[in-house]
Design an enzyme around this catalytic site. Sequence first.
Site, mmCIF file in Angstrom:
data_model
loop_
_atom_site.group_PDB
_atom_site.id
_atom_site.type_symbol
_atom_site.label_atom_id
_atom_site.label_comp_id
_atom_site.label_asym_id
_atom_site.label_seq_id
_atom_site.Cartn_x
_atom_site.Cartn_y
_atom_site.Cartn_z
ATOM 1 N N LEU A 1 0.854 -1.182 0.000
ATOM 2 C CA LEU A 1 0.000 0.000 0.000
ATOM 3 C C LEU A 1 0.893 1.236 0.000
ATOM 4 C CD1 LEU A 1 -3.159 0.137 0.223
ATOM 5 C CD2 LEU A 1 -2.835 0.582 2.657
ATOM 6 N N HIS A 2 0.742 2.097 -1.015
ATOM 7 C CA HIS A 2 1.596 3.285 -1.030
ATOM 8 C C HIS A 2 0.990 4.491 -1.736
ATOM 9 C CE1 HIS A 2 2.352 1.898 -5.126
ATOM 10 N NE2 HIS A 2 2.858 3.093 -5.388
ATOM 11 N N ARG A 3 -0.060 4.314 -2.511
ATOM 12 C CA ARG A 3 -0.554 5.432 -3.314
ATOM 13 C C ARG A 3 -1.207 6.500 -2.434
ATOM 14 N NH1 ARG A 3 -0.171 4.786 -8.705
ATOM 15 N NH2 ARG A 3 0.324 2.668 -9.397
#
Length: 311
Positions: A159-161
């Site tokens: 998860l990074h956006r």
Amino acid sequence: RQLKLPAPHVCLGIGSGTQAVQTGRIMIEFERVCLRQDPDLVVVVGDVNSTLACALTAAKLGIPVAHVEAGLRSHDRSMPEELNRIVTDHLSEFLFTTCRDADNNLVGEGIPREKIHFVGNVMIDALKKYRGPAGRSKILNKLALAENGTIAKFAVLTLHRPSNVDDPEVLSQIVSALVELSSHLPIIFPIHPRALKQIKRFHLYERIRYVSDLSRSIREKPQQEILGIPPLGYLDFLALMSKAAVVLTDSGGVQEETTILGIPCLTLRANTERPITLTEGTNRLVSHDPEIIRKTALEVMSGGKTKKKAP
């Protein structure tokens, strides 16, 4: 070092910043490099800020640009990456595509066919090259997921956006869904620094078990929990992903990698620039709706229908 890649000849040393600050700094520093080196061609890859910044700098200096992974489109201009892709493609003289969908996108935007070259996917070339070395990784043992030749059932999360980790309501919805899902199998979460910062900021940190040091093996086998760990190197992550029952991600690359590996993938986004992973691969879009995430994950884990053809 793991991949035996040579050190770069030039490091711009930009660091983090806002979209505009980072892009601007890259342009200033890369222009100096171009003026000093006088390259015949600038090759840019993907859709990050450096892709756009270097392409724009080169184009303004009259240097031809080649774009690897050209033509990918999510058709969502709220994504910074989508803007980077579009502008870079229209500045490029050579557009190297990974799929026919990308060719069609470019032609539809008025780019001449003679500039478009369907060459395949270099990221998947890398996956195939390093899958053997990744098989020698000890990451499953370090995480207490492998014992006496038996591998426990687990999920992997990335998860990074910004659209997922910068909005407290969205991030809370995702974490809530995953906490519920973790009652069925442990979720291994290599946490991007940005995501970790926001998880702490939005008071969600207590909902995961975070192990900050993997220099020593975890003694207790992950149970019904989200196990957060520091980011992994390429080989360790490939080894982990290859043995997962399901992968949940907002990464574009992971969508393609899971399709090649035959691992079910649930994409925590409303759209994707890699639609071939939906039509022919193992990918499904679940956005950040907790009920859809939970329902689809349980369906996949129970052996529900998932396409497994490698495009």
